[in-house]
Design an enzyme around this catalytic site. Sequence first.
Site, PDB file in Angstrom:
ATOM      1  N   TYR A   1       1.670   2.656  25.392  1.00 33.46           N
ATOM      2  CA  TYR A   1       2.833   3.159  24.790  1.00 33.46           C
ATOM      3  C   TYR A   1       4.131   2.502  25.661  1.00 33.46           C
ATOM      4  CZ  TYR A   1       7.072   6.304  23.471  1.00 33.46           C
ATOM      5  OH  TYR A   1       7.994   6.588  23.056  1.00 33.46           O
ATOM      6  N   ASP A   2       3.889   2.623  27.159  1.00 37.96           N
ATOM      7  CA  ASP A   2       4.764   2.135  28.040  1.00 37.96           C
ATOM      8  C   ASP A   2       5.125   0.503  27.921  1.00 37.96           C
ATOM      9  OD1 ASP A   2       4.611   4.537  28.867  1.00 37.96           O
ATOM     10  OD2 ASP A   2       4.464   4.269  31.090  1.00 37.96           O
TER      11      ASP A   2
ATOM     12  N   GLY B   1       3.687  -1.383  25.350  1.00 37.16           N
ATOM     13  CA  GLY B   1       3.966  -1.623  24.081  1.00 37.16           C
ATOM     14  C   GLY B   1       5.523  -1.646  23.817  1.00 37.16           C
TER      15      GLY B   1
ATOM     16  N   ASP C   1       1.720  11.009  35.149  1.00 37.04           N
ATOM     17  CA  ASP C   1       2.980  11.655  34.558  1.00 37.04           C
ATOM     18  C   ASP C   1       4.022  11.364  35.792  1.00 37.04           C
ATOM     19  OD1 ASP C   1       2.854  14.315  32.677  1.00 37.04           O
ATOM     20  OD2 ASP C   1       4.284  14.568  34.388  1.00 37.04           O
TER      21      ASP C   1
END
Length: 328
Positions: free
Chosen positions: A145-146, A148, A273
């Site tokens: 995600y990050d 991308g 996290d």
Amino acid sequence: MKKRILVTGGAGFLGSHLCERLLNDGNDVICVDNFFTGRKENIAHLLSNPYFEMLRHDVTFSLYVEVDQIYNLACPASPVHYQFDPVQTTKTSVHGAINMLGLAKRTKARIFQASTSEVYGDPEIHPQPESYWGKVNPIGIRSCYDEGKRCAETLFFDYHRQHNVDIRIARIFNTYGPRMHPSDGRVVSNFIVQALQGQNITIYGDGSQTRSFCYVDDLIDGIVRLMNLEEGSTGPINLGNGSEFTMRELAEKVIRLTRSKSQLIFQPLPQDDPRQRRPDLGLAKEKLSWQPSIALDEGLKMTINYFEALCGSPSGLDGLLNFHRQSA
Ligand code: NAD
Ligand code: UDP
Ligand code: UDP
């Protein structure tokens, strides 16, 4: 003047609110979604509007339509969903960006990218200004995600420099509100659903990590303002709410507002996290004359009302949770 506007990810949480806003502003809206995390229920009320059109399509494949503006929101957004098929997540961000930028280049449409505070990773600078380059693990479970989203920002700037594409990038911080998927695992929806069902509230780690939560209506207003600024306003611009809370504080608020008897339980903190997160909103205030106006308590009440109504709807909250578990 009426514009023809494409919204990718338009059946999702943010996308459906954006489609609604753009229609209310008098535009012609094409919504594209592959329904990975989006739901037909989010846009069912728009289908009878003659200026709304829905296309089931995956943005990793090319798309030929004629439009004036593109809002690119397609991408699973919660850790549970973006980690379900991480390769597809990166493809959606990267191939999706290339296809939508190719479309913008051909049609000369202005294009908006829904980037994220995740580009800052686990930040060492607090609050995070747009000038901060971030601290992101390139090989961890959040990287699909990050990284991308970081690559998508790179592509946006390269299409801008190389092909003169008119781009807008917002780095969106945690946003919540009605139409969040009840089983997408994000903290606000998790806590509310758990509290309404009288289940234990799952705090990951010791609950001292912080986030800053923005109500969806405030965010959509910021996005539309950014899109409609004069040419050359590329961003990136942070959009979110500047009030910061620990996850324990959030849990206590949700218990109080739902009058729930749920207890807090503590579970392991997921890998990578982020410890803390709060947007520096100086640029947004200056460029957009915008700041969020809905406080967390007020926004939580409206979100709780939505989930309560879902419990009483024909599909029902239980049905939706079970359906989603089966289809995942
Ligand atoms: P969401 O999961 O509700 O919406 C994403 C939508 O994209 C869904 O409707 C999904 O079906 C669709 N989609 C996923 N992959 C697709 C593909 N390959 N082709 C077509 N459609 C596809 O999540 P959301 O919270 O509404 O997020 C919308 C966007 O905003 C995402 O890009 C997300 O990264 C970004 N964002 C959201 C937040 C937040 O707090 N909500 C924060 C930062 C960034
Ligand atoms: N593309 C698209 N719709 C369009 C134009 C392009 O989906 O209207 C896609 C197409 O798949 C292409 C990509 O966008 O591969 C990138 O387009 P670009 O023109 O930058 O590159 P090229 O076509 O030269 O590979
Ligand atoms: N979180 C939690 N309990 C949950 C879901 C999430 O304590 O049931 C925590 C999570 O570990 C993170 C924060 O809440 O520290 C925000 O998580 P979310 O997935 O909503 O967003 P993100 O981590 O992407 O900011």
